[in-house]
Scaffold this motif. Structure first.
Motif, PDB file in Angstrom:
ATOM      1  N   LEU A 184       0.830  -1.213  -0.013  1.00  0.00           N
ATOM      2  CA  LEU A 184       0.106   0.011   0.116  1.00  0.00           C
ATOM      3  C   LEU A 184       0.917   1.101  -0.025  1.00  0.00           C
ATOM      4  O   LEU A 184       1.710   1.416   0.618  1.00  0.00           O
ATOM      5  N   HIS A 185       0.793   2.069  -1.045  1.00  0.00           N
ATOM      6  CA  HIS A 185       1.383   3.332  -0.899  1.00  0.00           C
ATOM      7  C   HIS A 185       2.844   3.314  -1.011  1.00  0.00           C
ATOM      8  O   HIS A 185       3.520   4.417  -0.278  1.00  0.00           O
ATOM      9  N   TYR A 198      -0.904   6.533  -5.311  1.00  0.00           N
ATOM     10  CA  TYR A 198      -2.134   5.739  -5.577  1.00  0.00           C
ATOM     11  C   TYR A 198      -2.000   4.674  -4.596  1.00  0.00           C
ATOM     12  O   TYR A 198      -1.135   4.490  -3.812  1.00  0.00           O
ATOM     13  N   GLU A 199      -2.930   4.285  -4.267  1.00  0.00           N
ATOM     14  CA  GLU A 199      -3.070   3.333  -3.173  1.00  0.00           C
ATOM     15  C   GLU A 199      -2.207   1.888  -3.479  1.00  0.00           C
ATOM     16  O   GLU A 199      -1.387   1.451  -2.647  1.00  0.00           O
ATOM     17  N   ASP A 259      -6.946   2.914  -7.157  1.00  0.00           N
ATOM     18  CA  ASP A 259      -7.522   3.563  -6.057  1.00  0.00           C
ATOM     19  C   ASP A 259      -8.817   3.279  -5.728  1.00  0.00           C
ATOM     20  O   ASP A 259      -9.246   2.421  -6.502  1.00  0.00           O
ATOM     21  N   CYS A 261      -9.732   1.252  -3.193  1.00  0.00           N
ATOM     22  CA  CYS A 261      -9.547  -0.163  -3.305  1.00  0.00           C
ATOM     23  C   CYS A 261     -10.446  -0.549  -1.785  1.00  0.00           C
ATOM     24  O   CYS A 261     -10.378  -0.044  -0.861  1.00  0.00           O
ATOM     25  N   CYS A 266     -10.962  -2.676  -6.562  1.00  0.00           N
ATOM     26  CA  CYS A 266     -10.734  -1.457  -6.496  1.00  0.00           C
ATOM     27  C   CYS A 266     -11.660  -0.655  -7.583  1.00  0.00           C
ATOM     28  O   CYS A 266     -11.857  -1.242  -8.646  1.00  0.00           O
TER      29      CYS A 266
END
Length: 511
Positions: A184-185, A198-199, A259, A261, A266
């Motif tokens: 994540l990120h 973005y995630e 994104d 999600c 997502c």
């Protein structure tokens, strides 16, 4: 004495050049590989470094007089040994200067944080300083390095010395993936592209998959079966989540980023990124394995990416539309399919070489597969001759060019050195020198027929594997000894006395 030393030095250089310049690799690739070693100009071997971490490996322990190998990221980036940048240029280094890699492993392991993350060491010209960002491709790349040395060199010392670092690093990877099963990120080496905002990014997910697979194999090697099972579970989960969260069914490809999600889907997919699968290149070169549960999805992703990212700006001498149009004579543009940001329409040096490596690995050995390989290698010539025929300076390759092939930023960079994976893909070399009695060196060239001579590269040996009407011949031009228990080309196994020891000046032939 001076003349004798000069002759000996020239003979050593010729022995290292022969496997490349005496091969049937495309001439432009030979040229690229030999000239890419100019990159060593910013390497440093210090006898004294008060701030450096001293390796516990006796082969590179500085207190025993072996010094410290360190290197800048680039001429315009004075960071010393950011792990992800090192990983992009590392094939000739780990093959020809393996002790340099071992020396740097001590620096990276010494900077491991309490959470298990290995620091990037960016924006700091002081050696071995654990400053930097939260990266997807640094901790993971360290784990891959340790497995490469184990498999390619039978280096159990490195594997056992750094297994605690590997285990903590793998646990950090899992912690970063706890929310969705994939990271994540996380920041990436493609920092200007901004994937970390973005995630999820497919690039980061693939590095997580590679780290889990490599950590699993290292855990098995040291007998930590419980942790191997934990890594296997994380790997399988990440495979499923990659497909559930990052697959673009309508486009038959993986999104560059995602994104909105949840654990099951997502809501927003972003763009087409030309180098999402670099970690897959690394693992094909090492293991020959797919990181994707269904490799056919990788095939369709490669096809879609080429269609979407094979673009160039319509300049036409100042009379064009300046829009992106079809065709990519200078390589794939790095990102399409989102409002253009910064270097989206530029060419980052890794992506085209990585794309072709993957096409080669995925191609079959039938007529269609050979044709696909030939077409990909022919297309790559435009990118591969950019610095020799357009810029006319192969010793100062930038990290990024405009899509007209003119360098833009990051001088004397190492991104382009992923082209060494193209040579490994063409030879289909696989080495596993881990266990005495089961040490193997095999090849599966994608040539379609005999008549090839291709490089053989290991951390202690270089040579060639050739096929003629008389059969197969492995010739060693430098290095050794390396002992193997299995030697084969396309399943044609050497049936002479085994194990066989390979060393400089030796040849082994079989049918």
């Amino acid at each position: 004495a001076r003349e004798t030393a000069l002759v000996a030095t020239l003979a050593d250089i010729a022995a290292m050049h022969t496997p490349i310049l005496g091969s049937t690799l495309p001439v432009y690739l030979q040229d690229l590989m030999v000239n890419s070693l100019s990159h060593t100009r910013d390497a440093m071997w210090w006898l004294r470094c008060p701030n450096c971490h001293v390796s516990r490996d006796p082969r590179v322990n500085a207190t025993a007089g072996h010094g410290f190998w360190r290197q800048y990221e680039a001429y315009d980036c004075s960071d010393i040994d950011s792990i992800h940048n090192d990983g992009e240029r590392h094939i000739p280094y780990i093959m020809f200067f393996a002790n340099g890699t071992r020396s740097k492993l001590a620096a990276w392991a010494g900077n491991q944080g309490a959470d298990g993350m290995l620091a990037e060491q960016i924006l700091n010209s002081n050696p071995d300083s654990p400053q930097g960002r939260i990266m997807s491709d640094s901790t993971s790349m360290f784990i891959i390095y340790v497995l490469e040395l184990l498999m390619w060199d039978g280096d159990t010392t490195t594997a056992e010395l750094y297994y605690p670092t590997v285990k903590r690093g793998a646990q950090w990877q899992m912690a970063m993936s706890a929310t969705y099963g994939v990271p994540l990120h996380l920041q990436t080496t493609y920092d200007i592209i901004g994937l970390e905002k973005y995630e999820l990014s497919t690039y980061a997910t693939l590095f997580h998959l590679a780290a889990m697979r490599a950590a699993e194999l290292l855990a098995i090697h040291v007998g930590d079966t419980a942790f191997a099972a934990t890594c296997r579970e994380a790997f399988v989960t990440a495979q499923a989540q990659l497909d559930a969260l990052q697959w673009n069914a309508a486009g038959n490809r993986y999104w560059a980023a995602s994104d909105g999600c949840t654990r099951t889907n997502c809501s927003g997919g972003i763009g087409s990124f030309a180098d999402s699968f670099y970690a897959q290149v690394l693992m094909y070169s090492l293991l020959g394995e797919s990181l994707v549960a269904d490799p056919r999805k990788l095939d369709s992703h490669l096809n879609a990416t080429f269609h979407l990212n094979c673009k160039h700006t319509d300049v036409r001498g100042g009379n064009g539309t300046y829009a992106l149009v079809d065709g990519c004579p200078n390589g794939l543009v790095i990102m399409t399919g989102r409002p253009t940001q910064k270097t989206d329409q530029q060419v980052w040096e890794m992506a085209s070489y990585d794309h072709v490596s993957l096409v080669i690995h995925r191609a079959g050995t039938d007529g269609a597969g050979v044709a696909a390989v030939d077409a990909a290698v022919a297309w790559l010539q435009g990118k591969g001759t950019g610095y020799s025929q357009r810029v006319n300076d192969q010793w100062n390759t930038a990290g990024i060019t405009s899509n007209d092939g003119i360098p833009s930023i990051t001088s004397h960079y190492g991104y382009h050195m992923t082209h060494w994976h193209v040579a490994l893909a063409l030879s289909g070399q696989r080495a596993n020198l881990t266990a005495v009695g089961h040490r193997s060196l095999t090849f599966a060239p994608k040539s379609g027929a005999c008549g090839f001579t291709l490089p053989v590269m290991l951390p202690r040996l270089v040579g060639t594997i050739a096929c003629t009407e008389q059969g197969f011949t492995l010739s060693v031009s430098a290095g050794g000894p390396v002992t193997v228990d299995e030697l084969a080309v396309h399943g044609h196994t050497y049936t002479g006395r085994l194990p066989v020891t390979l060393e400089a000046g030796g040849t082994i032939s079989w049918k």
